[in-house]
Structures are given as structure tokens and as C-alpha cells.
Design a protein around this motif. Structure first.
Motif, PDB file in Angstrom:
ATOM      1  N   UNK A  32       0.844  -1.196   0.000  1.00  0.00           N
ATOM      2  CA  UNK A  32       0.000   0.000   0.000  1.00  0.00           C
ATOM      3  C   UNK A  32       0.882   1.250   0.000  1.00  0.00           C
ATOM      4  N   UNK A  33       1.898   1.274   0.853  1.00  0.00           N
ATOM      5  CA  UNK A  33       2.802   2.428   0.925  1.00  0.00           C
ATOM      6  C   UNK A  33       3.515   2.637  -0.415  1.00  0.00           C
ATOM      7  N   UNK A  34       4.024   1.554  -0.980  1.00  0.00           N
ATOM      8  CA  UNK A  34       4.740   1.663  -2.257  1.00  0.00           C
ATOM      9  C   UNK A  34       3.793   2.110  -3.369  1.00  0.00           C
ATOM     10  N   UNK A  35       2.577   1.590  -3.363  1.00  0.00           N
ATOM     11  CA  UNK A  35       1.596   1.999  -4.369  1.00  0.00           C
ATOM     12  C   UNK A  35       1.260   3.474  -4.267  1.00  0.00           C
ATOM     13  N   UNK A  36       1.088   3.962  -3.040  1.00  0.00           N
ATOM     14  CA  UNK A  36       0.819   5.394  -2.841  1.00  0.00           C
ATOM     15  C   UNK A  36       2.026   6.218  -3.307  1.00  0.00           C
ATOM     16  N   UNK A  37       3.225   5.717  -3.052  1.00  0.00           N
ATOM     17  CA  UNK A  37       4.418   6.460  -3.498  1.00  0.00           C
ATOM     18  C   UNK A  37       4.510   6.496  -5.023  1.00  0.00           C
ATOM     19  N   UNK A  38       4.014   5.448  -5.698  1.00  0.00           N
ATOM     20  CA  UNK A  38       3.948   5.459  -7.163  1.00  0.00           C
ATOM     21  C   UNK A  38       3.098   6.625  -7.662  1.00  0.00           C
ATOM     22  N   UNK A  39       2.043   6.898  -6.935  1.00  0.00           N
ATOM     23  CA  UNK A  39       1.077   7.898  -7.370  1.00  0.00           C
ATOM     24  C   UNK A  39       1.415   9.299  -6.892  1.00  0.00           C
ATOM     25  N   UNK A  40       2.373   9.420  -5.981  1.00  0.00           N
ATOM     26  CA  UNK A  40       2.646  10.732  -5.384  1.00  0.00           C
ATOM     27  C   UNK A  40       4.129  11.081  -5.422  1.00  0.00           C
ATOM     28  N   UNK A  41       4.794  11.003  -4.305  1.00  0.00           N
ATOM     29  CA  UNK A  41       6.125  11.587  -4.129  1.00  0.00           C
ATOM     30  C   UNK A  41       7.273  10.888  -4.860  1.00  0.00           C
ATOM     31  N   UNK A  42       7.137   9.631  -5.263  1.00  0.00           N
ATOM     32  CA  UNK A  42       8.240   8.930  -5.936  1.00  0.00           C
ATOM     33  C   UNK A  42       7.920   8.584  -7.382  1.00  0.00           C
ATOM     34  N   UNK A  43       6.957   9.254  -7.930  1.00  0.00           N
ATOM     35  CA  UNK A  43       6.484   8.926  -9.284  1.00  0.00           C
ATOM     36  C   UNK A  43       7.597   8.978 -10.325  1.00  0.00           C
ATOM     37  N   UNK A  44       8.401  10.019 -10.294  1.00  0.00           N
ATOM     38  CA  UNK A  44       9.473  10.159 -11.294  1.00  0.00           C
ATOM     39  C   UNK A  44      10.538   9.076 -11.146  1.00  0.00           C
ATOM     40  N   UNK A  45      10.860   8.729  -9.908  1.00  0.00           N
ATOM     41  CA  UNK A  45      11.881   7.687  -9.710  1.00  0.00           C
ATOM     42  C   UNK A  45      11.389   6.339 -10.209  1.00  0.00           C
TER      43      UNK A  45
END
Length: 157
Positions: A26-39
Motif C-alpha cells: 500500500x505504501x509503495x503503491x501510494x508512493x507510485x502515485x505521489x512523491x516517488x512517481x518520477x523515480x
């Protein structure tokens, strides 16, 4: 041929592992959509015929769905565990592309670091199968606790 039992009995350690993996997804999925999208876009192989941002969005959505499923669908935990394991296999080419194309992301700034990261993907696959009881349900192997291993040994004698 064995069939996969939907909700095999699992130990408390396996349940903790399943919950931890679900929260991580869940945390990784949220990061995909928000703060770590470019990485995450750095891990999308160039041969995928979709825009990297779309691939990252879709994989983030799938990760959130799988994570929530690990947490909530305990009556189908073996099936969900198998789906999570297959997802980890499906995204592995992105990790390979990051290594072979020398793409820096997530602090993986050297080929050595990117190579070492590749060895963690099979561990994620095993974690998904083990924590959900899918491995044991499908194969009848990998006892879920020391107690069950002892019981199995006693039955063989």
C-alpha cells in the motif's frame, strides 16, 4: 495435481509477514502515485509500448489493490499471495532494465547496487507465497511452524 486451498492455516508469524507485506505494498503503491512517481519511471523498460507515467500509475494502483487485498481478503489469502508473487515476477523486467541501462533511482547509483537489488525480487516472491500460505497449500511443503514440522516428522516414524 494439488489444488490451491483459498485460506490455508497459517502461523502468527506468517500472518504478521502478510500484514507487513500488505502495508508495504500500500505504501509503495501510494508512493507510485505521489512523491516517488518520477523515480519509478526510471524502472519502466523502454520497450513497453506505453508512456512511463501511465505504467507507474497503473502499477501503483495494482500495488495498492494487492496490498489491501492481503490485509482484508484473508479468506482468499493463498490466491492473493499467488497474485502478489506473480506481480513481483511481472515487474522484475523493470528492475533488470534499471540495471542494464544504468538508470539511477532510489539511491541505486552504481551498477553494483542495482545488481544487488535484483537478488531481492525472488525474496519478495517467496515472502508473498510463504506469508499467505500459498506455497504450502499448493505443494504441501515448507511447514508453517516448527511445531508442524515436528508433527510431520513424528507421523513419518
Amino acid at each position: 495435481m494439488r489444488t490451491l486451498e483459498a485460506a490455508p492455516t497459517t502461523s502468527k508469524v506468517q500472518m504478521f509477514g502478510r500484514i507487513l507485506l500488505g502495508l508495504m505494498l500500500v505504501y509503495t503503491g501510494v508512493s507510485h502515485l505521489t512523491f516517488a512517481r518520477q523515480e519509478f519511471q526510471a524502472q519502466v523498460p523502454p520497450w513497453i509500448p506505453l508512456k512511463p507515467d501511465l505504467v507507474v500509475f497503473l502499477s501503483g494502483f495494482v500495488e495498492i489493490t494487492l496490498g489491501l487485498s492481503l490485509l482484508a481478503l484473508y479468506r482468499y489469502k493463498a490466491y492473493v499471495g499467488l497474485m502478489v508473487a506473480l506481480f513481483f515476477v511481472a515487474v522484475f523486467p523493470g528492475n533488470i532494465a534499471q540495471y542494464t541501462e544504468h538508470r539511477a533511482a532510489f539511491g541505486l547509483n552504481t551498477d553494483t547496487a542495482r545488481l544487488v537489488r535484483l537478488f531481492f525480487q525472488p525474496l519478495l516472491v517467496a515472502w508473498a507465497l510463504w506469508s499467505a500460505g500459498a506455497w504450502r497449500s499448493a505443494t504441501g511443503s515448507l511447514p508453517q511452524s516448527a511445531e508442524s514440522a515436528t508433527a510431520k516428522t513424528a507421523r513419518l516414524r
